[in-house]
Design an enzyme around this catalytic site. Sequence first.
Site, PDB file in Angstrom:
ATOM      1  N   HIS A 188       0.868  -1.177   0.000  1.00 10.21           N
ATOM      2  CA  HIS A 188       0.000   0.000   0.000  1.00 10.21           C
ATOM      3  C   HIS A 188       0.905   1.228   0.000  1.00 10.21           C
ATOM      4  O   HIS A 188       1.880   1.287   0.754  1.00 10.21           O
ATOM      5  CB  HIS A 188      -0.889  -0.004   1.244  1.00 10.21           C
ATOM      6  N   ARG A 236      -5.716  10.389  -1.366  1.00  9.12           N
ATOM      7  CA  ARG A 236      -5.151  10.770  -2.664  1.00  9.12           C
ATOM      8  C   ARG A 236      -6.255  10.931  -3.695  1.00  9.12           C
ATOM      9  O   ARG A 236      -6.191  11.801  -4.566  1.00  9.12           O
ATOM     10  CB  ARG A 236      -4.141   9.716  -3.120  1.00  9.12           C
TER      11      ARG A 236
END
Length: 405
Positions: A75, A97
């Site tokens: 991740h 994000r």
Amino acid sequence: LMRTREGDALAGVLMIDMRSGEYVFVRASAVLLATGGGPTMYRFHTPSGDKTCDGLAMALRAGLPLRDMEMVQFHPTGLLAGPHTRMTGTVLEEGLRGAGGFLLDGERNRFMQKYDARGERATRDVVSRSIFREMREGRTTPNGGVYLQMHHLGPESVRRQFKGMVERCADCGFDLAGGLVEVVPTAHYLMGGVVFRPDCTTELEGLYAAGEDTGGVHGANRLGGNGVANSTVFGGIAGETMAGRLAGGRPLREPDPEAIDAAIAAHEAPFAKRAGDLEAIREALFACMWDDVGILRTAGELRRGLGRLEALQGELAACGVDGGDRAFNLAWHDWMNLSNLIAVSRVIATAALAREDSRGAHFREDFPGPGSREASDYTVVRSRGGGIELAREPVRFTRVKPGET
């Protein structure tokens, strides 16, 4: 996992009662292997420290095949709270994000656009590799990662939209809404695992498998959120299959007593040796897997990693623990956990060295292309006589053929 004397079926499972330290053999007509994965052999990881690939190591010792073990998903944004804290590696969700968060290098410059036109919204593997390259070039934050910035989206909006993430960061001294948070790619999920059939049966009669202990469900790169779907769907299928097979009753199988004795002797071994430094072995394992078998791979690094892993296996075998009290003997359990992690790490490195292309979560800097789709295959690994045997199996395109859209 204890086989019958004939070796053609599972007789049951040898366990340790932590409360007393005593061995308990549980006979069973059916056993479901569903311990989860847990790539905690990497310096930065999301699973809790008690998840140490135990199910995969059990399967290896039982002679079962594992597939796709080179496919380790990282991740991109694990919290980097500094050394000696379990919070380091904890996931900061991709929605940050997705909402427009920026990634900055140690000099507070955005860098994702030079790696991918999608910028911070690129896929997990691309963002993880990009961050790792920045780290390798030395453009890092004080703790050695990169920064995540959200305040340009409006602090109040961030607090409202990502309340849980703001609180998680605040627990570690970071202000997600108004400041910068240090992040690092973190080992998250194993796409590889035990070879199993759609009904959750395995090649060993009486053994079923589901969830992250199994390989092949996600291909080379799991989509976000599908880990829970995997466990839920195949957990349900496993239950239905086992219940159907056991309907009407099935007799318990006789175990191989010599195999049970051998397993107990192997796990008693550390008590016959002088207590050693397990933490030093753990730190060496972290360094080996992060540096040599991590996000960006080459043949030279993988070979070096395999040599280091073999040496660590020898160091652990020579390392003892204090056996004064078997009840809740955490050093003993740490020894067993490290043994499992090293065994699975060797399989990951072996499969990664064999795959000379870059697919999904597996990226070889010396073989950056995906290779021929028509010749696609997957790795299958078994433990044989203390060594590792690797084979290749062709991919069967049952729905979409190469070249089709």
